[in-house]
Design a protein around this motif. Sequence first.
Motif, PDB file in Angstrom:
ATOM      1  N   ILE A 258    -104.476  47.346 -62.306  1.00  0.00           N
ATOM      2  CA  ILE A 258    -104.317  46.474 -61.018  1.00  0.00           C
ATOM      3  C   ILE A 258    -105.504  46.822 -60.079  1.00  0.00           C
ATOM      4  CG2 ILE A 258    -103.254  46.098 -58.805  1.00  0.00           C
ATOM      5  CD1 ILE A 258    -100.573  46.919 -60.579  1.00  0.00           C
ATOM      6  N   GLY A 259    -106.125  48.043 -60.060  1.00  0.00           N
ATOM      7  CA  GLY A 259    -107.453  48.608 -59.481  1.00  0.00           C
ATOM      8  C   GLY A 259    -108.375  47.673 -60.018  1.00  0.00           C
ATOM      9  N   THR A 260    -108.559  47.623 -61.332  1.00  0.00           N
ATOM     10  CA  THR A 260    -109.690  46.851 -61.749  1.00  0.00           C
ATOM     11  C   THR A 260    -109.613  45.307 -61.307  1.00  0.00           C
ATOM     12  OG1 THR A 260    -109.599  48.041 -63.926  1.00  0.00           O
ATOM     13  CG2 THR A 260    -110.357  45.708 -64.037  1.00  0.00           C
ATOM     14  N   LEU A 261    -108.673  44.787 -61.304  1.00  0.00           N
ATOM     15  CA  LEU A 261    -108.535  43.343 -60.677  1.00  0.00           C
ATOM     16  C   LEU A 261    -108.736  43.165 -59.395  1.00  0.00           C
ATOM     17  CD1 LEU A 261    -107.737  40.546 -62.138  1.00  0.00           C
ATOM     18  CD2 LEU A 261    -105.227  41.123 -61.087  1.00  0.00           C
ATOM     19  N   ILE A 262    -108.410  44.095 -58.570  1.00  0.00           N
ATOM     20  CA  ILE A 262    -108.854  44.018 -57.131  1.00  0.00           C
ATOM     21  C   ILE A 262    -110.324  44.340 -56.887  1.00  0.00           C
ATOM     22  CG2 ILE A 262    -108.559  45.270 -54.891  1.00  0.00           C
ATOM     23  CD1 ILE A 262    -105.737  45.932 -55.699  1.00  0.00           C
ATOM     24  N   ILE A 263    -110.963  45.156 -57.551  1.00  0.00           N
ATOM     25  CA  ILE A 263    -112.439  45.104 -57.463  1.00  0.00           C
ATOM     26  C   ILE A 263    -113.096  44.139 -57.977  1.00  0.00           C
ATOM     27  CG2 ILE A 263    -114.369  46.744 -57.916  1.00  0.00           C
ATOM     28  CD1 ILE A 263    -112.534  49.334 -57.954  1.00  0.00           C
ATOM     29  N   ALA A 264    -112.936  43.596 -59.069  1.00  0.00           N
ATOM     30  CA  ALA A 264    -113.230  42.567 -59.509  1.00  0.00           C
ATOM     31  C   ALA A 264    -113.478  41.329 -58.847  1.00  0.00           C
ATOM     32  CB  ALA A 264    -112.880  42.073 -61.125  1.00  0.00           C
ATOM     33  N   THR A 265    -112.316  41.223 -57.962  1.00  0.00           N
ATOM     34  CA  THR A 265    -112.140  39.990 -57.362  1.00  0.00           C
ATOM     35  C   THR A 265    -112.959  40.155 -55.868  1.00  0.00           C
ATOM     36  OG1 THR A 265    -109.778  39.787 -57.986  1.00  0.00           O
ATOM     37  CG2 THR A 265    -110.303  38.560 -55.839  1.00  0.00           C
ATOM     38  N   ILE A 266    -113.006  41.351 -55.474  1.00  0.00           N
ATOM     39  CA  ILE A 266    -113.820  41.305 -54.558  1.00  0.00           C
ATOM     40  C   ILE A 266    -115.481  41.389 -54.523  1.00  0.00           C
ATOM     41  CG2 ILE A 266    -114.709  43.248 -52.713  1.00  0.00           C
ATOM     42  CD1 ILE A 266    -112.145  44.526 -52.723  1.00  0.00           C
ATOM     43  N   LEU A 267    -115.855  41.763 -55.799  1.00  0.00           N
ATOM     44  CA  LEU A 267    -117.071  41.474 -56.150  1.00  0.00           C
ATOM     45  C   LEU A 267    -117.534  40.021 -56.506  1.00  0.00           C
ATOM     46  CD1 LEU A 267    -117.783  44.710 -58.413  1.00  0.00           C
ATOM     47  CD2 LEU A 267    -118.588  44.210 -56.184  1.00  0.00           C
ATOM     48  N   TYR A 268    -116.603  39.328 -57.197  1.00  0.00           N
ATOM     49  CA  TYR A 268    -116.595  38.159 -57.372  1.00  0.00           C
ATOM     50  C   TYR A 268    -116.679  37.189 -56.229  1.00  0.00           C
ATOM     51  CZ  TYR A 268    -116.308  38.117 -62.604  1.00  0.00           C
ATOM     52  OH  TYR A 268    -116.385  38.326 -63.949  1.00  0.00           O
ATOM     53  N   MET A 269    -116.209  37.256 -55.396  1.00  0.00           N
ATOM     54  CA  MET A 269    -115.944  36.569 -53.958  1.00  0.00           C
ATOM     55  C   MET A 269    -117.339  36.843 -53.257  1.00  0.00           C
ATOM     56  SD  MET A 269    -111.815  36.699 -53.215  1.00  0.00           S
ATOM     57  CE  MET A 269    -112.118  35.562 -51.775  1.00  0.00           C
ATOM     58  N   ALA A 270    -117.633  38.150 -53.055  1.00  0.00           N
ATOM     59  CA  ALA A 270    -118.785  38.412 -52.397  1.00  0.00           C
ATOM     60  C   ALA A 270    -120.020  37.896 -53.020  1.00  0.00           C
ATOM     61  CB  ALA A 270    -119.017  40.130 -52.263  1.00  0.00           C
ATOM     62  N   VAL A 271    -120.149  37.711 -54.326  1.00  0.00           N
ATOM     63  CA  VAL A 271    -121.316  37.215 -54.831  1.00  0.00           C
ATOM     64  C   VAL A 271    -121.354  35.831 -54.653  1.00  0.00           C
ATOM     65  CG1 VAL A 271    -122.358  36.846 -57.073  1.00  0.00           C
ATOM     66  CG2 VAL A 271    -121.578  39.090 -56.449  1.00  0.00           C
ATOM     67  N   SER A 272    -120.162  35.078 -54.529  1.00  0.00           N
ATOM     68  CA  SER A 272    -119.986  33.594 -54.481  1.00  0.00           C
ATOM     69  C   SER A 272    -120.507  33.426 -53.102  1.00  0.00           C
ATOM     70  CB  SER A 272    -118.401  33.224 -54.528  1.00  0.00           C
ATOM     71  OG  SER A 272    -118.216  33.620 -55.820  1.00  0.00           O
ATOM     72  N   VAL A 273    -119.953  34.009 -51.872  1.00  0.00           N
ATOM     73  CA  VAL A 273    -120.202  33.915 -50.566  1.00  0.00           C
ATOM     74  C   VAL A 273    -121.812  33.924 -50.398  1.00  0.00           C
ATOM     75  CG1 VAL A 273    -120.299  34.817 -48.313  1.00  0.00           C
ATOM     76  CG2 VAL A 273    -118.184  34.627 -49.789  1.00  0.00           C
ATOM     77  N   ILE A 274    -122.444  34.976 -50.871  1.00  0.00           N
ATOM     78  CA  ILE A 274    -123.937  35.105 -50.655  1.00  0.00           C
ATOM     79  C   ILE A 274    -124.711  34.134 -51.405  1.00  0.00           C
ATOM     80  CG2 ILE A 274    -125.939  36.508 -50.976  1.00  0.00           C
ATOM     81  CD1 ILE A 274    -123.883  37.503 -48.923  1.00  0.00           C
ATOM     82  N   LEU A 275    -123.990  33.887 -52.811  1.00  0.00           N
ATOM     83  CA  LEU A 275    -125.058  32.758 -53.472  1.00  0.00           C
ATOM     84  C   LEU A 275    -125.047  31.363 -52.840  1.00  0.00           C
ATOM     85  CD1 LEU A 275    -126.565  32.525 -55.988  1.00  0.00           C
ATOM     86  CD2 LEU A 275    -124.370  31.880 -57.144  1.00  0.00           C
ATOM     87  N   THR A 276    -123.894  30.826 -52.439  1.00  0.00           N
ATOM     88  CA  THR A 276    -123.739  29.676 -51.929  1.00  0.00           C
ATOM     89  C   THR A 276    -124.161  29.366 -50.505  1.00  0.00           C
ATOM     90  OG1 THR A 276    -121.400  30.069 -51.440  1.00  0.00           O
ATOM     91  CG2 THR A 276    -121.535  28.829 -53.268  1.00  0.00           C
ATOM     92  N   GLY A 277    -124.253  30.419 -49.885  1.00  0.00           N
ATOM     93  CA  GLY A 277    -125.144  30.595 -48.651  1.00  0.00           C
ATOM     94  C   GLY A 277    -126.497  30.725 -48.632  1.00  0.00           C
ATOM     95  N   MET A 278    -127.085  31.275 -49.711  1.00  0.00           N
ATOM     96  CA  MET A 278    -128.515  31.168 -49.825  1.00  0.00           C
ATOM     97  C   MET A 278    -129.065  29.940 -50.453  1.00  0.00           C
ATOM     98  SD  MET A 278    -129.147  34.763 -51.724  1.00  0.00           S
ATOM     99  CE  MET A 278    -131.111  34.747 -52.047  1.00  0.00           C
ATOM    100  N   VAL A 279    -128.401  29.242 -51.390  1.00  0.00           N
ATOM    101  CA  VAL A 279    -128.881  27.929 -51.741  1.00  0.00           C
ATOM    102  C   VAL A 279    -127.674  26.923 -51.699  1.00  0.00           C
ATOM    103  CG1 VAL A 279    -129.877  27.044 -53.968  1.00  0.00           C
ATOM    104  CG2 VAL A 279    -130.129  29.466 -53.467  1.00  0.00           C
ATOM    105  N   PRO A 280    -128.291  25.315 -51.336  1.00  0.00           N
ATOM    106  CA  PRO A 280    -127.260  24.462 -51.480  1.00  0.00           C
ATOM    107  C   PRO A 280    -126.314  24.476 -52.897  1.00  0.00           C
ATOM    108  CG  PRO A 280    -129.427  23.998 -50.412  1.00  0.00           C
ATOM    109  CD  PRO A 280    -129.579  25.087 -50.998  1.00  0.00           C
ATOM    110  N   TYR A 281    -125.252  24.479 -53.032  1.00  0.00           N
ATOM    111  CA  TYR A 281    -124.312  24.309 -54.179  1.00  0.00           C
ATOM    112  C   TYR A 281    -125.077  23.188 -55.142  1.00  0.00           C
ATOM    113  CZ  TYR A 281    -121.976  20.105 -53.007  1.00  0.00           C
ATOM    114  OH  TYR A 281    -121.402  18.996 -52.543  1.00  0.00           O
ATOM    115  N   THR A 282    -125.465  22.214 -54.718  1.00  0.00           N
ATOM    116  CA  THR A 282    -125.894  21.201 -55.624  1.00  0.00           C
ATOM    117  C   THR A 282    -127.299  21.512 -56.293  1.00  0.00           C
ATOM    118  OG1 THR A 282    -127.528  20.444 -53.866  1.00  0.00           O
ATOM    119  CG2 THR A 282    -125.330  19.365 -54.077  1.00  0.00           C
ATOM    120  N   LYS A 283    -127.849  22.797 -56.143  1.00  0.00           N
ATOM    121  CA  LYS A 283    -128.837  23.084 -56.933  1.00  0.00           C
ATOM    122  C   LYS A 283    -128.616  24.399 -57.781  1.00  0.00           C
ATOM    123  CE  LYS A 283    -132.250  21.945 -53.287  1.00  0.00           C
ATOM    124  NZ  LYS A 283    -133.535  22.644 -52.455  1.00  0.00           N
ATOM    125  N   LEU A 284    -127.461  24.820 -57.939  1.00  0.00           N
ATOM    126  CA  LEU A 284    -127.177  26.247 -58.608  1.00  0.00           C
ATOM    127  C   LEU A 284    -126.587  25.795 -60.101  1.00  0.00           C
ATOM    128  CD1 LEU A 284    -125.150  27.973 -55.834  1.00  0.00           C
ATOM    129  CD2 LEU A 284    -127.466  28.522 -56.933  1.00  0.00           C
TER     130      LEU A 284
END
Length: 465
Positions: A258-284
């Motif tokens: 369960i710890g694996t799943l929690i940490i993985a979710t936090i990292l995936y969501m954090a990367v998604s927030v930053i990535l889509t904030g840096m670049v318009p989603y249409t260019k990704l």
Amino acid sequence: MSVWEKMTRKANIHQYLSEDVKFQKTLKARDLMALGIGAVIGTGIFILPGTVAATTSGPGIILSFLVAALVCATAAMCYAEFASSLPVAGSAYSYGNIVFGQFIGWVIGWALILEYMLAVAAVSVGFSAYFGAFLKGFGLHLPAAISGAFTPGQGTYVNLVAILVVWLITWMLSRGMKSSMRINDIMVVVKILIIVLFIIVGFFYVKPSNWSPFLPFGKIGIFNGAATVFFAYLGFDAVSSSAPEVKEPQKNLPIGIIGTLIIATILYMAVSVILTGMVPYTKLNVADPVSFALQLVHLNGVAGIISIGAMAGMFTMMVTMIYSSSRLVYAIGRDGLLPKFLGKINDKNHLPNHSLITVTIIISLMSGFFNISQLAELVNIGTLIAFSFVSIGILPLRKRKDISNDGFKVPLYPVLPVISLGLCLYLMTRLQVATWIASLIWFVIGVIIYMSYGIRHSNLQTSDK
């Protein structure tokens, strides 16, 4: 005993516990989470958030990862209860033998062999490609002849780097779990630090306007995206393969899963927030969206570091999957369904080196000489079959009076295991027809092996339940 009685006889839990006691118990909750994160957080974290945002979810990819995590959480909790109740080698294969019977156990084991070995072979090829690109940064080039699958018409004969990295990991694992986990833990830390580096650096280039519209594909985009990124979480189930080598398994195995799943979710969501904030989603919609985003803001040096993180991610994923596949093949050999030498444990270091070397030879042949990219989706169906049986298996597990569990138990029983089964079956319907045909061929081969060899050589002691 009739053929049907042999196929449906349930394994005796005490037989497994008495045989698996030969393993050394060296793994703690921290090691289990390193194994799990090593398997789950691979190159996908540098690719999926961008490509799925561009084609399916938009900035709502953040919620897609959350929904996918909730789906995985239902299966993860079922795995956690099984691991707490039955701390034996073989993961879902052994669970199936105990609660459903020998044939269902074999089907699950055969599905997991497909998942683990194909996953390692596919990732080792990806590692080879990244390694080649890394060398080019220093002006070095690998000869084409040793850089790809056996395709003489294109001038490639063997993927030498893919083979070498698999054998390097095998050598590492053969030296013992304590030293192997130390190296794996370091690689996982490096990988997480590189991901955190991207999050911190990228934060200063985020433009909130890039998150608007947040749901350009509508609410359905969140769920379509979740179905796609669901497979980014696969690998947490491999943690349960380590059960006989875990200290205080009833406590540490659920924490690891369960710890694996929690940490993985936090990292995936954090990367998604930053990535889509840096670049318009249409260019990704590019092969390397994270590197692309960094290059777009002229951070080429950081983009180069990301490639190191990608290689570290692939390396730790292969460590977990080679480790898990060797324990799975050991468990099947231990039961006599495959040749018994695979079920032997080395007296010197208490490791199943016969199964480890056998698994490595097969993976080496697949990764070094065959083009397996078209078979990669078979990993998904193997995983979902195991998830389905583990989910519904909680029902007969709870009815067993001879199996005690003072550790983790699935909440909302029996509703949540049934929901987990339904979600797994739904995702299986989304796989391509070609995947179903290829998997059918694989399982026909498995049934032939079982009926011609396994059923006659099985040494499973029958449970009285």
